[in-house]
Design a protein around this motif. Structure first.
Motif, PDB file in Angstrom:
ATOM      1  N   VAL A   4       0.429   6.768 -15.151  1.00  0.00           N
ATOM      2  CA  VAL A   4       0.905   5.814 -16.152  1.00  0.00           C
ATOM      3  C   VAL A   4       0.107   5.947 -17.438  1.00  0.00           C
ATOM      4  CG1 VAL A   4       1.651   4.189 -14.382  1.00  0.00           C
ATOM      5  CG2 VAL A   4      -0.656   4.003 -15.320  1.00  0.00           C
ATOM      6  N   SER A   5       0.727   5.505 -18.539  1.00  0.00           N
ATOM      7  CA  SER A   5       0.058   5.441 -19.835  1.00  0.00           C
ATOM      8  C   SER A   5      -0.437   4.016 -20.065  1.00  0.00           C
ATOM      9  CB  SER A   5       1.013   5.856 -20.953  1.00  0.00           C
ATOM     10  OG  SER A   5       1.431   7.202 -20.792  1.00  0.00           O
ATOM     11  N   ILE A   6      -1.640   3.884 -20.605  1.00  0.00           N
ATOM     12  CA  ILE A   6      -2.221   2.563 -20.831  1.00  0.00           C
ATOM     13  C   ILE A   6      -2.810   2.493 -22.235  1.00  0.00           C
ATOM     14  CG2 ILE A   6      -2.718   2.033 -18.416  1.00  0.00           C
ATOM     15  CD1 ILE A   6      -5.530   3.054 -18.803  1.00  0.00           C
ATOM     16  N   SER A   7      -2.846   1.291 -22.795  1.00  0.00           N
ATOM     17  CA  SER A   7      -3.387   1.075 -24.129  1.00  0.00           C
ATOM     18  C   SER A   7      -4.910   0.950 -24.075  1.00  0.00           C
ATOM     19  CB  SER A   7      -2.791  -0.197 -24.732  1.00  0.00           C
ATOM     20  OG  SER A   7      -3.220  -1.342 -24.004  1.00  0.00           O
ATOM     21  N   ASP A   8      -5.529   0.851 -25.258  1.00  0.00           N
ATOM     22  CA  ASP A   8      -6.979   0.678 -25.323  1.00  0.00           C
ATOM     23  C   ASP A   8      -7.412  -0.587 -24.595  1.00  0.00           C
ATOM     24  OD1 ASP A   8      -6.427   2.708 -27.032  1.00  0.00           O
ATOM     25  OD2 ASP A   8      -7.576   1.950 -28.721  1.00  0.00           O
ATOM     26  N   HIS A   9      -6.677  -1.671 -24.825  1.00  0.00           N
ATOM     27  CA  HIS A   9      -7.026  -2.950 -24.209  1.00  0.00           C
ATOM     28  C   HIS A   9      -6.896  -2.884 -22.690  1.00  0.00           C
ATOM     29  CE1 HIS A   9      -7.406  -7.171 -23.480  1.00  0.00           C
ATOM     30  NE2 HIS A   9      -6.138  -7.320 -23.134  1.00  0.00           N
ATOM     31  N   GLU A  10      -5.811  -2.254 -22.191  1.00  0.00           N
ATOM     32  CA  GLU A  10      -5.615  -2.131 -20.747  1.00  0.00           C
ATOM     33  C   GLU A  10      -6.677  -1.228 -20.135  1.00  0.00           C
ATOM     34  OE1 GLU A  10      -0.743  -2.659 -20.833  1.00  0.00           O
ATOM     35  OE2 GLU A  10      -1.663  -0.676 -20.961  1.00  0.00           O
TER      36      GLU A  10
ATOM     37  N   ASP B 258     -17.813   0.911 -35.795  1.00  0.00           N
ATOM     38  CA  ASP B 258     -17.997   2.359 -35.664  1.00  0.00           C
ATOM     39  C   ASP B 258     -17.349   2.909 -34.402  1.00  0.00           C
ATOM     40  OD1 ASP B 258     -19.607   1.379 -33.697  1.00  0.00           O
ATOM     41  OD2 ASP B 258     -21.470   2.254 -34.421  1.00  0.00           O
ATOM     42  N   GLY B 259     -16.427   2.169 -33.813  1.00  0.00           N
ATOM     43  CA  GLY B 259     -15.749   2.607 -32.598  1.00  0.00           C
ATOM     44  C   GLY B 259     -16.292   1.963 -31.349  1.00  0.00           C
ATOM     45  N   ALA B 260     -17.615   1.783 -31.265  1.00  0.00           N
ATOM     46  CA  ALA B 260     -18.229   1.175 -30.085  1.00  0.00           C
ATOM     47  C   ALA B 260     -18.838  -0.188 -30.384  1.00  0.00           C
ATOM     48  CB  ALA B 260     -19.289   2.104 -29.504  1.00  0.00           C
ATOM     49  N   ASN B 261     -19.261  -0.397 -31.629  1.00  0.00           N
ATOM     50  CA  ASN B 261     -19.900  -1.658 -32.007  1.00  0.00           C
ATOM     51  C   ASN B 261     -19.398  -2.113 -33.367  1.00  0.00           C
ATOM     52  OD1 ASN B 261     -21.999  -1.959 -29.780  1.00  0.00           O
ATOM     53  ND2 ASN B 261     -22.525   0.062 -30.573  1.00  0.00           N
TER      54      ASN B 261
ATOM     55  N   VAL C 235     -17.204  -3.231 -28.975  1.00  0.00           N
ATOM     56  CA  VAL C 235     -15.763  -3.021 -29.119  1.00  0.00           C
ATOM     57  C   VAL C 235     -15.248  -2.236 -27.917  1.00  0.00           C
ATOM     58  CG1 VAL C 235     -13.944  -2.031 -30.551  1.00  0.00           C
ATOM     59  CG2 VAL C 235     -15.964  -3.049 -31.619  1.00  0.00           C
ATOM     60  N   ALA C 236     -14.290  -2.816 -27.198  1.00  0.00           N
ATOM     61  CA  ALA C 236     -13.714  -2.147 -26.031  1.00  0.00           C
ATOM     62  C   ALA C 236     -12.428  -1.419 -26.375  1.00  0.00           C
ATOM     63  CB  ALA C 236     -13.444  -3.157 -24.918  1.00  0.00           C
ATOM     64  N   GLY C 237     -11.751  -1.822 -27.426  1.00  0.00           N
ATOM     65  CA  GLY C 237     -10.498  -1.170 -27.792  1.00  0.00           C
ATOM     66  C   GLY C 237      -9.968  -1.713 -29.098  1.00  0.00           C
ATOM     67  N   ILE C 238      -9.257  -0.863 -29.827  1.00  0.00           N
ATOM     68  CA  ILE C 238      -8.664  -1.248 -31.101  1.00  0.00           C
ATOM     69  C   ILE C 238      -7.175  -0.949 -31.058  1.00  0.00           C
ATOM     70  CG2 ILE C 238      -8.644  -0.865 -33.596  1.00  0.00           C
ATOM     71  CD1 ILE C 238     -11.562  -0.097 -33.437  1.00  0.00           C
ATOM     72  N   GLU C 239      -6.360  -1.947 -31.310  1.00  0.00           N
ATOM     73  CA  GLU C 239      -4.930  -1.770 -31.367  1.00  0.00           C
ATOM     74  C   GLU C 239      -4.456  -1.989 -32.798  1.00  0.00           C
ATOM     75  OE1 GLU C 239      -2.846  -3.792 -28.228  1.00  0.00           O
ATOM     76  OE2 GLU C 239      -4.522  -3.570 -26.850  1.00  0.00           O
ATOM     77  N   LYS C 240      -3.137  -2.150 -32.978  1.00  0.00           N
ATOM     78  CA  LYS C 240      -2.571  -2.188 -34.321  1.00  0.00           C
ATOM     79  C   LYS C 240      -3.122  -3.350 -35.140  1.00  0.00           C
ATOM     80  CE  LYS C 240       1.819  -2.161 -36.801  1.00  0.00           C
ATOM     81  NZ  LYS C 240       3.295  -2.182 -36.691  1.00  0.00           N
ATOM     82  N   ASN C 241      -3.098  -4.567 -34.588  1.00  0.00           N
ATOM     83  CA  ASN C 241      -3.506  -5.751 -35.346  1.00  0.00           C
ATOM     84  C   ASN C 241      -4.675  -6.500 -34.719  1.00  0.00           C
ATOM     85  OD1 ASN C 241      -1.411  -5.465 -37.321  1.00  0.00           O
ATOM     86  ND2 ASN C 241       0.032  -6.262 -35.808  1.00  0.00           N
ATOM     87  N   THR C 242      -5.106  -6.091 -33.550  1.00  0.00           N
ATOM     88  CA  THR C 242      -6.154  -6.815 -32.844  1.00  0.00           C
ATOM     89  C   THR C 242      -7.248  -5.871 -32.357  1.00  0.00           C
ATOM     90  OG1 THR C 242      -4.988  -6.647 -30.721  1.00  0.00           O
ATOM     91  CG2 THR C 242      -4.547  -8.608 -32.078  1.00  0.00           C
ATOM     92  N   VAL C 243      -8.395  -6.463 -32.044  1.00  0.00           N
ATOM     93  CA  VAL C 243      -9.534  -5.725 -31.504  1.00  0.00           C
ATOM     94  C   VAL C 243      -9.970  -6.416 -30.220  1.00  0.00           C
ATOM     95  CG1 VAL C 243     -11.881  -4.921 -31.920  1.00  0.00           C
ATOM     96  CG2 VAL C 243     -10.260  -5.047 -33.815  1.00  0.00           C
TER      97      VAL C 243
END
Length: 359
Positions: A199-205, A293-296, A315-323
């Motif tokens: 399966v494909s999963i997003s950054d948040h998932e 910076d991607g992680a913090n 930072v665990a994941g970055i999506e279109k409008n949310t972090v």
């Protein structure tokens, strides 16, 4: 005469008023250094919320089969979709060329053995030198290795099934000339029943799920039937083609009999982050994150709606409008979502209502 006196008195009144005490100016209650901001309440995400994903079934052991040497295909004994058994002969090359090479290697090996035996006898009679004896032995060993290589190539001038499974694709036909390593057949090990849903999963998932999380799987090929599985792999990098992460859900119970590679399926993963250290997550607006910076990164929060406090977050994941934030916000009350660019640590603030609330 009296009229002139009154007129002069009236003309002097404006000057008398100007010289009198001035009224006190109305002062603002807002300090000039106070920065107007907008805030939102921070709420931790429910770590046990299930994740719904979709993907395709695979066995993760699909193999492209080819010949060790080039040549003309003599036989292809299977078609796409055929079930095969381990060791079953699937295709062969025309043996004329490879058999000739094998015979040449056999003759060269026999000659090298005779030459070595002759030099060995001459050396015993003190006719041949030690160097000649050693050279004869080396030539014999080289010829023997050439024979082994030719026999190996003859063995792999035919293709056999590596395990029980199915033929997924036939990529070449009889009388077609192929080079060494050209894919002829694609097979899988579906006969072992080790199916999985990729399966494909997003950054948040990706940030939420963990290996061994349990899942229930459904597919339109098996209406009314639910397959049980668990997450066995979580990718550590983004797929360049899709821009998403991937995960494998291996079927552990109710293994299906009517599943084909590439078939579509859906799964619901039961995430249990409460058992994982540092599993708290928050969803915040993208604009609230500073110097990421991607992680913090950094955010501003307030506990009293009067002073801004700067915090470092993970930072665990970055999506279109949310972090997705996985650490650093524990205990914080409100997040500053507007005006952060003008703040420093301990800046005085005044909270303004959001546009949505004002409406």
């Amino acid at each position: 005469m009296k009229t002139l006196k009154y007129t002069g008195l009236l003309l002097c009144l404006p000057f008398l008023q100007a010289c009198g005490p001035k009224p006190k100016a109305v002062t603002s209650n807002i300090n000039n250094d106070t920065i107007p901001v907008q805030v939102m309440a921070l709420q931790q995400q429910n770590a046990s919320a299930p994740i719904t994903v979709s993907g395709k079934f695979t066995t993760d052991d699909e193999v492209m089969l080819s010949f060790k040497t080039g040549g003309i295909i003599s036989t292809v004994n299977v078609s796409e979709g055929d079930a095969v058994k381990r060791g079953q002969l699937l295709a062969t090359l025309n043996p004329t060329d490879i058999n000739a090479q094998l015979q040449q290697a056999q003759l060269a090996n026999e000659k090298a053995e005779r030459d070595y035996q002759r030099v060995q006898n001459l050396y015993k009679d003190s006719v041949a030198t030690l160097e000649q004896l050693q050279n004869g032995k080396t030539a014999m060993q080289q010829a023997r290795q050439q024979l082994n290589m030719a026999a190996f190539n003859q063995q792999y001038s035919q293709i056999r099934a590596p395990k029980d499974g199915y033929i997924l694709k036939k990529l070449a036909n009889v009388r077609q000339q192929v080079t060494a390593g050209t894919a002829v057949l694609q097979t899988n090990g579906a006969g072992a029943g080790k199916w999985m849903l990729r399966v494909s999963i997003s950054d948040h998932e990706w940030a939420m799920l963990q290996v061994n999380d349990e899942a229930s799987i459904e597919t339109t090929a098996l209406p009314g039937q639910t397959l049980q599985g668990k997450v066995t792999r979580r990718s550590e990098g983004v797929d360049a083609a899709t821009g998403t992460f991937s995960a494998d859900i291996t079927i552990t119970a109710n293994k299906p009999q009517a599943i084909a590679a590439g078939m579509f399926g859906k799964a619901i993963i039961s995430v249990k982050h409460d058992k994982v250290k540092g599993s708290q997550t928050w969803q915040i607006p993208y604009e609230a994150l500073l110097d990421g910076d991607g992680a913090n990164g950094y955010v501003f929060v307030t506990d009293d709606n009067k002073t801004a406090r700067k915090l470092k977050v993970s930072v665990a994941g970055i999506e279109k409008n949310t972090v997705t934030i996985s650490g650093g916000l524990a205990g914080a009350r409100s997040l500053i979502i507007s005006g952060s660019a003008y703040l420093t640590d301990n800046s005085p603030i005044i909270v303004q209502p959001s546009k949505t609330a004002a409406k």
